[in-house]
Design a protein around this motif. Structure first.
Motif, PDB file in Angstrom:
ATOM      1  N   SER A 348      50.120 -57.542 -29.302  1.00  0.00           N
ATOM      2  CA  SER A 348      49.219 -57.633 -28.147  1.00  0.00           C
ATOM      3  C   SER A 348      48.614 -56.264 -27.809  1.00  0.00           C
ATOM      4  O   SER A 348      47.466 -56.184 -27.367  1.00  0.00           O
ATOM      5  N   ALA A 349      49.376 -55.188 -28.023  1.00  0.00           N
ATOM      6  CA  ALA A 349      48.840 -53.842 -27.777  1.00  0.00           C
ATOM      7  C   ALA A 349      47.699 -53.536 -28.740  1.00  0.00           C
ATOM      8  O   ALA A 349      46.689 -52.940 -28.357  1.00  0.00           O
ATOM      9  N   TYR A 350      47.846 -53.936 -29.997  1.00  0.00           N
ATOM     10  CA  TYR A 350      46.775 -53.714 -30.973  1.00  0.00           C
ATOM     11  C   TYR A 350      45.540 -54.537 -30.611  1.00  0.00           C
ATOM     12  O   TYR A 350      44.402 -54.043 -30.697  1.00  0.00           O
ATOM     13  N   ALA A 351      45.753 -55.784 -30.190  1.00  0.00           N
ATOM     14  CA  ALA A 351      44.620 -56.623 -29.785  1.00  0.00           C
ATOM     15  C   ALA A 351      43.882 -56.006 -28.599  1.00  0.00           C
ATOM     16  O   ALA A 351      42.647 -56.028 -28.541  1.00  0.00           O
ATOM     17  N   ALA A 352      44.634 -55.417 -27.664  1.00  0.00           N
ATOM     18  CA  ALA A 352      43.998 -54.770 -26.509  1.00  0.00           C
ATOM     19  C   ALA A 352      43.206 -53.541 -26.936  1.00  0.00           C
ATOM     20  O   ALA A 352      42.107 -53.289 -26.423  1.00  0.00           O
ATOM     21  N   ALA A 353      43.752 -52.763 -27.871  1.00  0.00           N
ATOM     22  CA  ALA A 353      43.070 -51.544 -28.323  1.00  0.00           C
ATOM     23  C   ALA A 353      41.755 -51.857 -29.014  1.00  0.00           C
ATOM     24  O   ALA A 353      40.815 -51.061 -28.958  1.00  0.00           O
ATOM     25  N   MET A 354      41.678 -52.999 -29.675  1.00  0.00           N
ATOM     26  CA  MET A 354      40.480 -53.365 -30.422  1.00  0.00           C
ATOM     27  C   MET A 354      39.631 -54.406 -29.688  1.00  0.00           C
ATOM     28  O   MET A 354      38.736 -55.008 -30.277  1.00  0.00           O
ATOM     29  N   ALA A 355      39.883 -54.604 -28.400  1.00  0.00           N
ATOM     30  CA  ALA A 355      39.172 -55.635 -27.640  1.00  0.00           C
ATOM     31  C   ALA A 355      37.693 -55.302 -27.494  1.00  0.00           C
ATOM     32  O   ALA A 355      37.301 -54.134 -27.376  1.00  0.00           O
ATOM     33  N   LYS A 356      36.865 -56.332 -27.502  1.00  0.00           N
ATOM     34  CA  LYS A 356      35.431 -56.192 -27.251  1.00  0.00           C
ATOM     35  C   LYS A 356      35.154 -56.520 -25.789  1.00  0.00           C
ATOM     36  O   LYS A 356      35.559 -57.574 -25.288  1.00  0.00           O
ATOM     37  N   LEU A 357      34.456 -55.620 -25.115  1.00  0.00           N
ATOM     38  CA  LEU A 357      34.211 -55.751 -23.693  1.00  0.00           C
ATOM     39  C   LEU A 357      32.717 -55.965 -23.455  1.00  0.00           C
ATOM     40  O   LEU A 357      31.928 -55.019 -23.534  1.00  0.00           O
ATOM     41  N   PRO A 358      32.286 -57.199 -23.173  1.00  0.00           N
ATOM     42  CA  PRO A 358      30.854 -57.477 -23.006  1.00  0.00           C
ATOM     43  C   PRO A 358      30.252 -56.710 -21.823  1.00  0.00           C
ATOM     44  O   PRO A 358      30.866 -56.590 -20.757  1.00  0.00           O
ATOM     45  N   THR A 359      29.057 -56.197 -22.013  1.00  0.00           N
ATOM     46  CA  THR A 359      28.390 -55.403 -20.979  1.00  0.00           C
ATOM     47  C   THR A 359      28.185 -56.183 -19.678  1.00  0.00           C
ATOM     48  O   THR A 359      28.464 -55.642 -18.589  1.00  0.00           O
ATOM     49  N   PRO A 360      27.702 -57.445 -19.699  1.00  0.00           N
ATOM     50  CA  PRO A 360      27.506 -58.165 -18.428  1.00  0.00           C
ATOM     51  C   PRO A 360      28.800 -58.302 -17.633  1.00  0.00           C
ATOM     52  O   PRO A 360      28.809 -58.142 -16.411  1.00  0.00           O
ATOM     53  N   ARG A 361      29.900 -58.579 -18.335  1.00  0.00           N
ATOM     54  CA  ARG A 361      31.168 -58.758 -17.629  1.00  0.00           C
ATOM     55  C   ARG A 361      31.691 -57.424 -17.092  1.00  0.00           C
ATOM     56  O   ARG A 361      32.217 -57.356 -15.984  1.00  0.00           O
ATOM     57  N   LEU A 362      31.541 -56.360 -17.883  1.00  0.00           N
ATOM     58  CA  LEU A 362      31.953 -55.039 -17.417  1.00  0.00           C
ATOM     59  C   LEU A 362      31.193 -54.645 -16.154  1.00  0.00           C
ATOM     60  O   LEU A 362      31.782 -54.152 -15.181  1.00  0.00           O
ATOM     61  N   THR A 363      29.892 -54.873 -16.163  1.00  0.00           N
ATOM     62  CA  THR A 363      29.062 -54.510 -15.011  1.00  0.00           C
ATOM     63  C   THR A 363      29.440 -55.345 -13.790  1.00  0.00           C
ATOM     64  O   THR A 363      29.490 -54.835 -12.663  1.00  0.00           O
ATOM     65  N   ARG A 364      29.723 -56.621 -14.014  1.00  0.00           N
ATOM     66  CA  ARG A 364      30.117 -57.487 -12.892  1.00  0.00           C
ATOM     67  C   ARG A 364      31.436 -57.015 -12.273  1.00  0.00           C
ATOM     68  O   ARG A 364      31.586 -56.958 -11.044  1.00  0.00           O
ATOM     69  N   ILE A 365      32.405 -56.641 -13.138  1.00  0.00           N
ATOM     70  CA  ILE A 365      33.697 -56.137 -12.639  1.00  0.00           C
ATOM     71  C   ILE A 365      33.484 -54.830 -11.867  1.00  0.00           C
ATOM     72  O   ILE A 365      34.099 -54.607 -10.818  1.00  0.00           O
ATOM     73  N   LEU A 366      32.596 -53.988 -12.378  1.00  0.00           N
ATOM     74  CA  LEU A 366      32.295 -52.722 -11.708  1.00  0.00           C
ATOM     75  C   LEU A 366      31.730 -52.962 -10.314  1.00  0.00           C
ATOM     76  O   LEU A 366      32.157 -52.334  -9.338  1.00  0.00           O
ATOM     77  N   GLN A 367      30.755 -53.878 -10.214  1.00  0.00           N
ATOM     78  CA  GLN A 367      30.127 -54.148  -8.921  1.00  0.00           C
ATOM     79  C   GLN A 367      31.131 -54.760  -7.934  1.00  0.00           C
ATOM     80  O   GLN A 367      31.124 -54.441  -6.740  1.00  0.00           O
ATOM     81  N   GLU A 368      32.014 -55.636  -8.436  1.00  0.00           N
ATOM     82  CA  GLU A 368      33.041 -56.230  -7.576  1.00  0.00           C
ATOM     83  C   GLU A 368      34.013 -55.166  -7.079  1.00  0.00           C
ATOM     84  O   GLU A 368      34.452 -55.198  -5.922  1.00  0.00           O
ATOM     85  N   ALA A 369      34.350 -54.212  -7.964  1.00  0.00           N
ATOM     86  CA  ALA A 369      35.256 -53.134  -7.574  1.00  0.00           C
ATOM     87  C   ALA A 369      34.621 -52.258  -6.496  1.00  0.00           C
ATOM     88  O   ALA A 369      35.293 -51.830  -5.540  1.00  0.00           O
ATOM     89  N   ILE A 370      33.311 -52.002  -6.623  1.00  0.00           N
ATOM     90  CA  ILE A 370      32.614 -51.167  -5.636  1.00  0.00           C
ATOM     91  C   ILE A 370      32.544 -51.878  -4.288  1.00  0.00           C
ATOM     92  O   ILE A 370      32.703 -51.260  -3.227  1.00  0.00           O
ATOM     93  N   GLU A 371      32.306 -53.197  -4.316  1.00  0.00           N
ATOM     94  CA  GLU A 371      32.259 -53.962  -3.065  1.00  0.00           C
ATOM     95  C   GLU A 371      33.606 -53.920  -2.349  1.00  0.00           C
ATOM     96  O   GLU A 371      33.681 -53.871  -1.122  1.00  0.00           O
TER      97      GLU A 371
END
Length: 454
Positions: A348-371
């Motif tokens: 599971s650690a290897y899967a996390a290290a190689m995970a793909k993080l989609p830009t729309p989802r990253l941006t949405r998480i960022l905006q939610e964190a700022i709110e």
């Protein structure tokens, strides 16, 4: 595997200055052994996207027979034998010395690739300052200045180009179903690294002996578990630097650093019967700096009582709190208990290290964190974090774009890191947050207006 570049030369030609420039700082990957001119330092260097291990040696006198000078020569010879390429550094201001000829003769006999670098050439004509060194017969001398950085980038580029080293594509490697996962087992001497590997593969493949320092090199052992291919790397125990005396053992440290840089996941082994030491924290620092996925295995858990177990848990939480992203497993390498859960987290650690993080989802998480929680004000304004995208993997890198991002505090970065970890389940891998501040288009315009008023 990262190549090893060894810097060799007579005393006071600027070897340590060049080393410090290549490694940029004496961080966790640099070990300063006592006696700066007698012993060697090693560190992790990077030019562009290409990484390497750099080794600084003491002043070299190959013909020395006795005393400390002979011991220094012995270590340098071992360093040359373990290197992929040697930078032979000479002093351009003092000119060629008889000792340079002796060193050149020695290097030719080793068969190792050598690049001749003429140091301290700042402010001098390259053709004039390098002329005398052509007679050493080691190819075209390369004029540089270790102190000012002149020519250093080109020197290392040439060195790596001559080795034909290309930077691997991590995403391509991750998508290769036939590529086995490489797991480095690291820790202090005698914590049970070799015992763990022997238990996993079901045979006495590596020497396991109740004496620190039995393993001297990084040993790769291929095996399969549940039909999945792996490569286990048994490494030499990393001692506290004041306890490392033998030259061969010091190069075991270099091999261990290479194994960490070259692997996909690191299993950091601790001894439950001993206190968590400063050296355990140093080894953990090596791993985090390298950005490798990590699982912590606390060995010899079966041999301690409940009180010692609780104390071990508290010590790990306090002294290794910067490893809070990694799972901790109590195991017994000798009896084989806890290994199933350990390997589940390795995957599971290897899967996390190689995970793909989609830009729309990253941006949405960022905006939610700022709110939920805005960054602190800096002066009259507040940093504006606009969007995020993935900048790399192994470890995952999240690049955040916006304005005035230099004012974002480390605590707020850790807050964002926690949000990204929770959503993407990035357990077991370091996560890098990079801030990319947009350029203010009005700065140059304002400067132009002021110039016109004058």
């Amino acid at each position: 595997m990262n190549p090893v570049i060894t810097i060799v030369g007579r005393p006071n030609v600027g070897k340590s200055t060049l080393f410090n420039r290549l490694t940029r700082s004496r961080d966790a990957l640099v070990a300063d052994f006592s006696g700066l001119t007698r012993d060697r330092h090693y560190g992790k260097g990077r030019i562009g996207e290409r990484a390497f291990i750099c080794v600084d040696t003491g002043g070299f006198e190959p013909v020395a027979k006795t005393g400390i000078v002979a011991e220094m020569a012995k270590q340098t010879k071992q360093a040359v034998a373990e290197s992929d390429i040697v930078i032979f550094l000479v002093d351009g201001r003092l000119g060629m010395a008889p000792q340079d000829r002796v060193i050149a003769d020695f290097l030719r006999k080793t068969g190792r690739p050598v690049i001749l670098a003429v140091n301290k050439t700042e402010g001098m004509q390259a053709g004039v300052v390098t002329a005398d060194f052509h007679e050493l017969g080691l190819g075209e001398p390369f004029p540089i200045s270790s102190a000012h950085g002149d020519g250093v980038r080109g020197l290392i580029d040439d060195a790596l180009d001559s080795l034909g080293i290309a930077e691997p594509d991590e995403e391509e490697l991750a998508n290769d179903p036939n590529r086995p996962m490489k797991i480095a087992v690291v820790g202090r001497p005698n914590v049970g690294k070799s015992t763990l590997i022997n238990k996993l593969i079901g045979e006495e493949r590596v020497i396991a002996f109740d004496m620190p320092g039995t393993t001297r090199d990084a040993i790769e052992v291929p095996f399969e578990r549940n039909g999945k291919p792996y490569i286990l790397v048994d490494t030499a125990g990393l001692r506290r630097r004041g306890k490392v005396f033998e030259a061969i053992e010091k190069f075991s440290v270099v091999k261990t650093l290479q194994a960490i840089a070259d692997c996909n996941v690191v299993i950091l082994m601790l001894d439950a019967q001993q206190d968590i030491s400063e050296q355990d924290a140093h080894i953990a620092g090596f791993i985090v700096e390298a950005g490798r996925a990590l699982v912590v295995a606390v060995n010899k858990w079966d041999g301690i009582d409940a009180y010692v177990k609780e104390r071990a848990r508290l010590e790990i939480a306090q002294k290794l709190r910067f490893l809070d992203f990694a799972n901790v497993h109590p195991i017994s390498a000798k009896k084989g208990t806890g290994l199933k859960e350990l390997f589940k987290d390795v995957d599971s650690a290897y899967a996390a290290a190689m995970a793909k993080l989609p830009t729309p989802r990253l941006t949405r998480i960022l905006q939610e964190a700022i709110e939920h929680q805005q960054p602190k004000r800096v002066g009259m304004g507040r940093p504006k974090l606009r969007y995020a995208h993935q900048g790399g993997m192994n470890p995952p890198i999240v690049v955040i774009h916006g304005t005035s991002l230099s004012g974002v505090t480390d605590s707020y970065k850790r807050y964002l890191e926690g949000r990204f970890r929770d959503v993407f389940k990035l357990r077991g891998t370091p996560l890098r947050i990079q801030m990319n501040t947009a350029k203010n288009p009005y700065v140059d315009a304002d400067k132009g207006k002021k110039g016109k008023k004058r």
